[in-house]
Structures are given as structure tokens and as C-alpha cells.
Design a protein around this motif. Structure first.
Motif, PDB file in Angstrom:
ATOM      1  N   GLN A 138     -75.024 -38.904 140.633  1.00  0.00           N
ATOM      2  CA  GLN A 138     -76.461 -38.682 140.623  1.00  0.00           C
ATOM      3  C   GLN A 138     -77.022 -38.621 142.039  1.00  0.00           C
ATOM      4  O   GLN A 138     -76.467 -39.212 142.960  1.00  0.00           O
ATOM      5  CB  GLN A 138     -77.167 -39.791 139.858  1.00  0.00           C
TER       6      GLN A 138
ATOM      7  N   ILE B  49     -79.918 -33.712 135.795  1.00  0.00           N
ATOM      8  CA  ILE B  49     -78.822 -34.679 135.950  1.00  0.00           C
ATOM      9  C   ILE B  49     -79.367 -36.002 136.488  1.00  0.00           C
ATOM     10  O   ILE B  49     -79.047 -37.071 135.974  1.00  0.00           O
ATOM     11  CB  ILE B  49     -77.727 -34.120 136.879  1.00  0.00           C
ATOM     12  N   ASP B  50     -80.223 -35.915 137.497  1.00  0.00           N
ATOM     13  CA  ASP B  50     -80.754 -37.127 138.130  1.00  0.00           C
ATOM     14  C   ASP B  50     -81.698 -37.909 137.225  1.00  0.00           C
ATOM     15  O   ASP B  50     -81.906 -39.100 137.423  1.00  0.00           O
ATOM     16  CB  ASP B  50     -81.469 -36.775 139.439  1.00  0.00           C
TER      17      ASP B  50
END
Length: 152
Positions: A95, A118-119
Motif C-alpha cells: 500500500q 488499492i490504498d
């Protein structure tokens, strides 16, 4: 070849052209997907997670045949076989490191998951992550369209 990158950017979404375009952009393929991606690169916080992919428009599960994880910071990528949406796919992700995911779907269309998506996930053990995926039509979209969204 003169203007090869420009020609590729206008090409249809086909794997051979996508991989060539990555190469021209300076990306190198990693042959081992397990952490560390490369022993010379810091691999702190790389986690193995289980993931599924859902269409960002209607939240339907996507039949993924192949997944490419792009480490945009270090210009590296690796490929993982998909499961056609039957079971989650094991991925090694980090991340807050500008990773992007590209997916090839069973019908030949392509999709991508942004670094922001994603983060936004909490990588909890024993939890399958569902990534919202923007799907691109293999017949209408181009490699340039894909990379405009995938590579920062």
C-alpha cells in the motif's frame, strides 16, 4: 522503429502490444511474484492478500484470466494467473507505493485498479479484498487509454 510508442498507444488492447508498451516505458518483468519482488528494492510492508475484482459500474464479479501488478515507483511488474472469478486470487501488494493492477478478462476486455483504490483498502488477515475495477472494451479502447489511467 520510428514512432513505435505512438503507434502502440493507438493500438487495440492486446497482450503482446501492452507488454511491448510497458517495455518501452522502462518497465521490467519480475519472474517471481512472491516477496521480495527484487532483493535490491525495499520490500517493507509487502503483504499477500486474497482479492476479487468487481466492475466499478455495476459491482458484478469479473472473470479474470490474468493479473499484472505494476510497481510504478520501481518500474517493475509481475503476472499472476486469474481464477475466472471462481475463487479469490493471491496477490502481493504494498500500500501507498503507487502500485496499479491491470486485469485481462475472459472475453478479452481489460480493466485496471487505481493506486487510490488499492490504498483505500485495509489489508486484514483472512479477509478477501474486492477491488473496484474500471473495465475497458478491447474493441473500442486503446493502449494509450489504458496507460493514461494506469501509469501516473
Amino acid at each position: 522503429v520510428a514512432n513505435e510508442e505512438t503507434s502502440l498507444n493507438n493500438s487495440s488492447l492486446q497482450l503482446i502490444y501492452i507488454l511491448r508498451s510497458l517495455s518501452l516505458k522502462g518497465y521490467r518483468e519480475e519472474t517471481v511474484a512472491a516477496p521480495p519482488l527484487n532483493r535490491t528494492i525495499t520490500n517493507y510492508n509487502i503483504k499477500t492478500i486474497e482479492a476479487n475484482f468487481a466492475d466499478s459500474k455495476n459491482n458484478s464479479n469479473l472473470p479474470v484470466t490474468n493479473v499484472w501488478i505494476l510497481d510504478n515507483k520501481n518500474k517493475r511488474y509481475y503476472q499472476v494467473n486469474g481464477t475466472l472469478g471462481i475463487t479469490p486470487i493471491s496477490l502481493n501488494l504494498k500500500q501507498f507505493s503507487s502500485y496499479t493492477i491491470m486485469v485481462e478478462l475472459r472475453n478479452g476486455d481489460w480493466g485496471f485498479v487505481s493506486p487510490e483504490e488499492i490504498d483505500s483498502k485495509m489489508f486484514e488477515p483472512n479477509e478477501t479484498q474486492v477491488f473496484k475495477t474500471k473495465v475497458l472494451d478491447k474493441n473500442l479502447d486503446t493502449i494509450g487509454t489504458l496507460f493514461k489511467s494506469v501509469i501516473p
